[in-house]
Design a protein around this motif. Structure first.
Motif, PDB file in Angstrom:
ATOM      1  N   UNK A 140       0.852  -1.178   0.000  1.00 10.99           N
ATOM      2  CA  UNK A 140       0.000   0.000   0.000  1.00 10.99           C
ATOM      3  C   UNK A 140       0.890   1.231   0.000  1.00 10.99           C
ATOM      4  N   UNK A 141       0.682   2.111  -0.981  1.00 13.99           N
ATOM      5  CA  UNK A 141       1.489   3.317  -1.122  1.00 13.99           C
ATOM      6  C   UNK A 141       0.567   4.524  -1.013  1.00 13.99           C
ATOM      7  N   UNK A 142       0.782   5.368  -0.007  1.00 11.69           N
ATOM      8  CA  UNK A 142       0.012   6.595   0.099  1.00 11.69           C
ATOM      9  C   UNK A 142       0.675   7.682  -0.749  1.00 11.69           C
ATOM     10  N   UNK A 143      -0.120   8.632  -1.184  1.00 22.71           N
ATOM     11  CA  UNK A 143       0.421   9.668  -2.052  1.00 22.71           C
ATOM     12  C   UNK A 143       0.883   9.118  -3.382  1.00 22.71           C
ATOM     13  N   UNK A 144       0.198   8.098  -3.866  1.00 21.76           N
ATOM     14  CA  UNK A 144       0.664   7.353  -5.040  1.00 21.76           C
ATOM     15  C   UNK A 144       0.300   8.004  -6.366  1.00 21.76           C
ATOM     16  N   UNK A 145      -0.343   9.147  -6.335  1.00 26.16           N
ATOM     17  CA  UNK A 145      -0.776   9.760  -7.593  1.00 26.16           C
ATOM     18  C   UNK A 145       0.252  10.707  -8.190  1.00 26.16           C
ATOM     19  N   UNK A 146       1.345  10.980  -7.465  1.00 26.43           N
ATOM     20  CA  UNK A 146       2.332  11.912  -7.997  1.00 26.43           C
ATOM     21  C   UNK A 146       3.672  11.752  -7.274  1.00 26.43           C
ATOM     22  N   UNK A 147       4.707  12.352  -7.851  1.00 26.11           N
ATOM     23  CA  UNK A 147       5.998  12.456  -7.193  1.00 26.11           C
ATOM     24  C   UNK A 147       6.616  11.138  -6.782  1.00 26.11           C
ATOM     25  N   UNK A 148       7.187  11.114  -5.601  1.00 21.19           N
ATOM     26  CA  UNK A 148       7.879   9.930  -5.101  1.00 21.19           C
ATOM     27  C   UNK A 148       6.903   8.780  -4.877  1.00 21.19           C
ATOM     28  N   UNK A 149       5.683   9.091  -4.441  1.00 22.79           N
ATOM     29  CA  UNK A 149       4.689   8.033  -4.250  1.00 22.79           C
ATOM     30  C   UNK A 149       4.371   7.311  -5.543  1.00 22.79           C
TER      31      UNK A 149
ATOM     32  N   UNK B  47       3.364  -4.527   3.075  1.00 22.80           N
ATOM     33  CA  UNK B  47       4.020  -3.300   3.504  1.00 22.80           C
ATOM     34  C   UNK B  47       3.119  -2.093   3.303  1.00 22.80           C
ATOM     35  N   UNK B  48       3.449  -1.045   4.060  1.00 23.46           N
ATOM     36  CA  UNK B  48       2.866   0.277   3.847  1.00 23.46           C
ATOM     37  C   UNK B  48       4.010   1.256   3.627  1.00 23.46           C
ATOM     38  N   UNK B  49       3.895   2.047   2.569  1.00 28.80           N
ATOM     39  CA  UNK B  49       4.855   3.112   2.296  1.00 28.80           C
ATOM     40  C   UNK B  49       4.091   4.428   2.374  1.00 28.80           C
ATOM     41  N   UNK B  50       4.461   5.266   3.339  1.00 25.22           N
ATOM     42  CA  UNK B  50       3.732   6.522   3.541  1.00 25.22           C
ATOM     43  C   UNK B  50       4.469   7.655   2.851  1.00 25.22           C
ATOM     44  N   UNK B  51       4.069   7.909   1.604  1.00 26.96           N
ATOM     45  CA  UNK B  51       4.675   8.975   0.802  1.00 26.96           C
ATOM     46  C   UNK B  51       3.829  10.241   0.788  1.00 26.96           C
ATOM     47  N   UNK B  52       2.574  10.143   1.159  1.00 22.11           N
ATOM     48  CA  UNK B  52       1.716  11.327   1.146  1.00 22.11           C
ATOM     49  C   UNK B  52       2.273  12.362   2.112  1.00 22.11           C
ATOM     50  N   UNK B  53       2.217  13.600   1.697  1.00 16.17           N
ATOM     51  CA  UNK B  53       2.727  14.640   2.577  1.00 16.17           C
ATOM     52  C   UNK B  53       2.380  16.020   2.060  1.00 16.17           C
ATOM     53  N   UNK B  54       2.349  16.965   2.980  1.00 11.81           N
ATOM     54  CA  UNK B  54       2.096  18.356   2.634  1.00 11.81           C
ATOM     55  C   UNK B  54       3.341  19.182   2.935  1.00 11.81           C
ATOM     56  N   UNK B  55       3.677  20.075   2.040  1.00 10.93           N
ATOM     57  CA  UNK B  55       4.822  20.954   2.251  1.00 10.93           C
ATOM     58  C   UNK B  55       4.326  22.321   2.706  1.00 10.93           C
ATOM     59  N   UNK B  56       5.095  22.943   3.590  1.00 15.08           N
ATOM     60  CA  UNK B  56       4.762  24.283   4.051  1.00 15.08           C
ATOM     61  C   UNK B  56       6.030  25.117   4.070  1.00 15.08           C
ATOM     62  N   UNK B  57       6.084  26.142   3.222  1.00 16.39           N
ATOM     63  CA  UNK B  57       7.235  27.039   3.183  1.00 16.39           C
ATOM     64  C   UNK B  57       6.735  28.457   3.427  1.00 16.39           C
ATOM     65  N   UNK B  58       6.848  28.879   4.667  1.00 15.83           N
ATOM     66  CA  UNK B  58       6.445  30.236   5.009  1.00 15.83           C
ATOM     67  C   UNK B  58       7.174  30.672   6.270  1.00 15.83           C
TER      68      UNK B  58
ATOM     69  N   UNK C 230       8.576   5.102   6.005  1.00 14.08           N
ATOM     70  CA  UNK C 230       8.068   6.454   6.150  1.00 14.08           C
ATOM     71  C   UNK C 230       8.936   7.416   5.344  1.00 14.08           C
ATOM     72  N   UNK C 231       8.297   8.273   4.580  1.00 12.89           N
ATOM     73  CA  UNK C 231       9.040   9.244   3.782  1.00 12.89           C
ATOM     74  C   UNK C 231       9.231  10.511   4.603  1.00 12.89           C
ATOM     75  N   UNK C 232      10.448  10.682   5.114  1.00  7.33           N
ATOM     76  CA  UNK C 232      10.803  11.899   5.827  1.00  7.33           C
ATOM     77  C   UNK C 232      11.409  12.875   4.821  1.00  7.33           C
ATOM     78  N   UNK C 233      12.468  13.556   5.183  1.00  9.92           N
ATOM     79  CA  UNK C 233      13.084  14.544   4.313  1.00  9.92           C
ATOM     80  C   UNK C 233      14.453  14.902   4.861  1.00  9.92           C
ATOM     81  N   UNK C 234      15.313  15.423   4.003  1.00  7.36           N
ATOM     82  CA  UNK C 234      16.579  15.952   4.497  1.00  7.36           C
ATOM     83  C   UNK C 234      16.329  17.065   5.510  1.00  7.36           C
ATOM     84  N   UNK C 235      15.177  17.743   5.399  1.00  4.39           N
ATOM     85  CA  UNK C 235      14.838  18.807   6.343  1.00  4.39           C
ATOM     86  C   UNK C 235      14.316  18.247   7.662  1.00  4.39           C
ATOM     87  N   UNK C 236      14.206  16.938   7.762  1.00  2.00           N
ATOM     88  CA  UNK C 236      13.983  16.307   9.049  1.00  2.00           C
ATOM     89  C   UNK C 236      15.283  16.052   9.781  1.00  2.00           C
TER      90      UNK C 236
END
Length: 240
Positions: free
Chosen positions: A1-10, A75-86, A128-134
């Motif tokens: 199961x892949x979340x956020x599977x409609x675009x990007x890394x997912x 397995x579950x791969x959690x790729x869904x995520x929201x970005x916030x740059x402000x 879990x899909x984290x980030x270099x900013x984690x």
């Protein structure tokens, strides 16, 4: 199961899994983009689920229902995520709740649903899909960075708690890769600021496929003795 599977890394992850003979349950919010993603998956037996992960209470039941329909999940791969740059001065409580719910709280509820024996197949795994900013800081992304740092800690804690059930949990921390989210970031911060980010990646910007290959490794038997690990896939960004 892949979340956020409609675009990007997912999407890249779902394609990579299908290319290697796996059956994919692709989960995303946008039905049209989800249909496009499904059309790109090789093989048969794939399915899609339209779901908004901000509905936290329904996630464990959703996972259990998907597992029944698939006769178990590997397995579950959690790729869904929201970005916030402000900047901090413009951050509102609604921004914090929105990002944390999808990036972190949904991950917790996905793991809660997955932990049940009737859900898992042999050698179950969570990525879990984290980030270099984690791992390192960046001005103007405090909410996003906090959510991705939380996923790093979450992967380690879940790995210890779920080891008794032979569930492996790992996190991947991508640098900037060329996705639609990255294009939005570039527009938000401007070309000069974005160019400085690009130059901070010694190997240049990556692609979603670069990250998907690492995720596939963490799902495979080749990583059977790896849990609680945090892998940077960032072109050297966090090595500096």
């Amino acid at each position: 199961m892949v979340t956020g599977a409609s675009s990007g890394i997912g999407l890249a992850t779902a394609i990579e899994i299908a290319n290697h003979g796996g059956r994919v349950v692709a989960l995303a919010r946008d039905s049209a983009r989800l249909a496009d993603a499904m059309a790109r998956l090789r093989g048969t037996g794939h399915s899609s689920v339209e779901y908004d992960l901000s509905d936290l209470e329904g996630i464990p039941v959703l996972v259990q229902g998907i597992a029944r329909s698939m006769e178990g999940l590997d397995a579950i791969v959690h790729c869904a995520g929201l970005h916030s740059a402000r900047p901090l001065a413009s951050v509102e409580p609604t921004d914090i709740r929105r990002v944390m719910d999808v990036n972190v709280n949904a991950a917790i509820m996905l793991a809660k649903g997955f932990r049940h024996r009737q859900v898992q197949k042999v050698a179950p795994s969570i990525v879990l899909l984290s980030s270099s900013l984690g791992l390192v800081g960046q001005a103007g992304t405090s909410v996003y960075s906090a959510s991705k740092g939380a996923l790093v800690s979450l992967a380690k804690s879940l790995a210890l708690e779920l080891a008794r059930q032979d569930i492996r949990v790992n996190a991947v921390c991508p640098g900037i890769v060329e996705t639609e989210m990255t294009e939005n970031l570039a527009r938000t911060i401007g070309p000069q600021a974005f160019e400085s980010i690009r130059l901070a990646h010694p190997l240049g910007l990556g692609t979603p496929q670069d990250v998907a290959a690492t995720i596939l490794f963490l799902l495979s038997d080749a990583s059977r003795w790896i849990t609680g690990s945090v892998i940077a896939v960032d072109g050297g960004y966090t090595a500096q």
